[in-house]
Design an enzyme around this catalytic site. Structure first.
Site, mmCIF file in Angstrom:
data_model
loop_
_atom_site.group_PDB
_atom_site.id
_atom_site.type_symbol
_atom_site.label_atom_id
_atom_site.label_comp_id
_atom_site.label_asym_id
_atom_site.label_seq_id
_atom_site.Cartn_x
_atom_site.Cartn_y
_atom_site.Cartn_z
ATOM 1 C CB CYS A 135 15.398 8.176 5.125
ATOM 2 S SG CYS A 135 17.000 8.410 4.337
ATOM 3 C CG HIS A 178 14.238 13.186 2.031
ATOM 4 N ND1 HIS A 178 13.615 12.671 3.148
ATOM 5 C CD2 HIS A 178 15.222 12.307 1.727
ATOM 6 C CE1 HIS A 178 14.215 11.548 3.520
ATOM 7 N NE2 HIS A 178 15.191 11.298 2.658
ATOM 8 C CD GLU A 179 16.149 11.889 -1.868
ATOM 9 O OE1 GLU A 179 15.131 11.352 -1.413
ATOM 10 O OE2 GLU A 179 17.296 11.549 -1.536
ATOM 11 C CG HIS A 182 19.988 12.233 1.850
ATOM 12 N ND1 HIS A 182 20.318 11.690 3.069
ATOM 13 C CD2 HIS A 182 18.790 11.700 1.516
ATOM 14 C CE1 HIS A 182 19.360 10.857 3.467
ATOM 15 N NE2 HIS A 182 18.411 10.848 2.533
HETATM 16 C C1 LIG Z 1 7.109 7.448 8.569
HETATM 17 N N1 LIG Z 1 6.062 7.397 7.583
HETATM 18 C C2 LIG Z 1 6.374 7.274 6.280
HETATM 19 O O1 LIG Z 1 7.515 7.256 5.851
HETATM 20 C C3 LIG Z 1 5.225 7.227 5.343
HETATM 21 C C4 LIG Z 1 4.150 6.390 5.636
HETATM 22 C C5 LIG Z 1 3.067 6.334 4.738
HETATM 23 C C6 LIG Z 1 3.051 7.115 3.574
HETATM 24 C C7 LIG Z 1 4.124 7.979 3.287
HETATM 25 C C8 LIG Z 1 4.036 8.860 2.079
HETATM 26 C C9 LIG Z 1 5.212 8.051 4.191
HETATM 27 N N2 LIG Z 1 6.316 8.853 3.932
HETATM 28 C C10 LIG Z 1 7.133 8.640 2.867
HETATM 29 N N3 LIG Z 1 6.791 7.673 1.988
HETATM 30 C C11 LIG Z 1 7.591 7.537 0.910
HETATM 31 N N4 LIG Z 1 7.275 6.613 -0.043
HETATM 32 C C12 LIG Z 1 5.972 5.978 -0.004
HETATM 33 C C13 LIG Z 1 6.032 4.594 -0.601
HETATM 34 N N5 LIG Z 1 6.676 4.623 -1.908
HETATM 35 C C14 LIG Z 1 6.551 3.437 -2.672
HETATM 36 C C15 LIG Z 1 6.648 2.176 -2.060
HETATM 37 C C16 LIG Z 1 6.515 1.032 -2.826
HETATM 38 C C17 LIG Z 1 6.296 1.110 -4.204
HETATM 39 C C18 LIG Z 1 6.183 2.358 -4.822
HETATM 40 C C19 LIG Z 1 6.327 3.514 -4.055
HETATM 41 CL CL1 LIG Z 1 6.201 5.048 -4.833
HETATM 42 C C20 LIG Z 1 7.999 5.209 -1.932
HETATM 43 C C21 LIG Z 1 8.009 6.572 -1.302
HETATM 44 N N6 LIG Z 1 8.710 8.261 0.718
HETATM 45 C C22 LIG Z 1 8.978 9.193 1.649
HETATM 46 N N7 LIG Z 1 10.047 9.955 1.430
HETATM 47 C C23 LIG Z 1 10.304 11.169 2.232
HETATM 48 S S1 LIG Z 1 10.912 12.296 1.034
HETATM 49 C C24 LIG Z 1 11.809 11.021 0.169
HETATM 50 C C25 LIG Z 1 10.798 9.866 0.203
HETATM 51 C C26 LIG Z 1 11.498 8.519 0.052
HETATM 52 O O2 LIG Z 1 11.800 8.136 -1.066
HETATM 53 N N8 LIG Z 1 11.747 7.799 1.171
HETATM 54 C C27 LIG Z 1 12.343 6.516 1.029
HETATM 55 N N9 LIG Z 1 8.233 9.399 2.735
HETATM 56 NI NI NI Z 2 16.619 9.759 2.571
#
Ligand SMILES: CNC(=O)c1cccc(C)c1Nc1nc(N2CCN(c3ccccc3Cl)CC2)nc(N2CSC[C@H]2C(=O)NC)n1
Ligand code: NI
Length: 208
Positions: A135, A178-179, A182
């Site tokens: 997050c 998730h959103e 929030h």
């Molecule tokens: C603790 N381990 C982890 O977090 C985790 C660890 C590994 C993989 C995942 C998949 C994990 N999990 C997770 N990874 C994401 N991203 C992966 C990277 N990506 C991204 C990053 C950079 C450019 C383009 C992009 Cl696309 C953005 C999104 N996003 C979310 N969430 C939870 S739901 C809302 C969403 C969110 O936007 N969070 C900020 N979870």
């Molecule tokens: Ni969040």
């Protein structure tokens, strides 16, 4: 709302300085529904949130603005208790016969600015991302399965006030929940099993 006035100024690009972190009150508040027809400010707010997500996923802009990558953002994370969320889930790059990455026909699997979104029905089955969740408002890794509904039906209004009803599963389902959380003052780690963060219970689906 001087916060919203700043965020929606024409020249403003939302960056990490605009995103509140754990401990900031709005992350634990229930946001208020927005009225239709939307004010210009509420339309621009949604567009600025989507622009942030696009920039956060663009290597050049993310580096330039110092952004963490995100696929979702809620107005609570900007210090605003308004039921506005943006979701931008990219499609995975395709791979051609030589194994080279090819940009997918559609860049995004999901691209929505959702006003007054709510889960109206859901599967009995639960699900969680295999690797856990992150997050933008949480500056630490919190390991564990974030147990959510596997499939949800979400109702929301778009910027024109059109009522939409969508059914989601997989990664998009996790992101939208998730959103929406929030906007209800719920953080992802509220759904992690305290005794055993990696417990798989009652037919829970693990999403890769
Ligand atoms: C603790 N381990 C982890 O977090 C985790 C660890 C590994 C993989 C995942 C998949 C994990 N999990 C997770 N990874 C994401 N991203 C992966 C990277 N990506 C991204 C990053 C950079 C450019 C383009 C992009 Cl696309 C953005 C999104 N996003 C979310 N969430 C939870 S739901 C809302 C969403 C969110 O936007 N969070 C900020 N979870
Ligand atoms: Ni969040």
């Amino acid at each position: 709302q001087e916060i919203q006035a700043k965020l929606t100024a024409a020249a403003h690009l939302i960056d990490m300085n605009d995103i509140v972190r754990e401990g900031y009150p709005t992350l634990r508040e229930v946001a208020t529904e927005v009225d239709f027809p939307l004010s210009q400010e509420d339309i621009i707010l949604g567009e600025k949130m989507m622009e942030f997500l696009r920039n956060s996923q663009d290597p050049v802009m993310a580096e330039k603005l110092g952004l963490r990558g995100g696929v979702g953002l809620a107005a609570n994370q900007l210090g605003l208790t308004k039921r506005v969320i943006a979701v931008l889930v990219p499609n995975d790059p395709e791979v051609d016969e030589e194994g080279n990455e090819v940009a997918p026909a559609e860049a995004y699997k999901m691209q929505e600015i959702m006003y007054n979104a709510k889960v109206v029905s859901h599967s009995v089955q639960d699900a969680a991302l295999e690797v856990g969740e992150g997050c933008l408002s949480v500056d630490r890794e919190i390991p564990g399965f974030v147990v959510r509904h596997a499939r949800v039906t979400v109702e929301y209004q778009d910027k024109n006030g059109e009522k939409k009803k969508i059914r989601l599963k997989g990664f998009e389902s996790m992101c939208v929940q998730h959103e929406i959380d929030h906007t209800n003052g719920v953080m992802f780690y509220d759904h992690i099993n305290a005794e055993n963060p990696w417990a798989i219970q009652d037919g829970m689906l693990v999403i890769k």
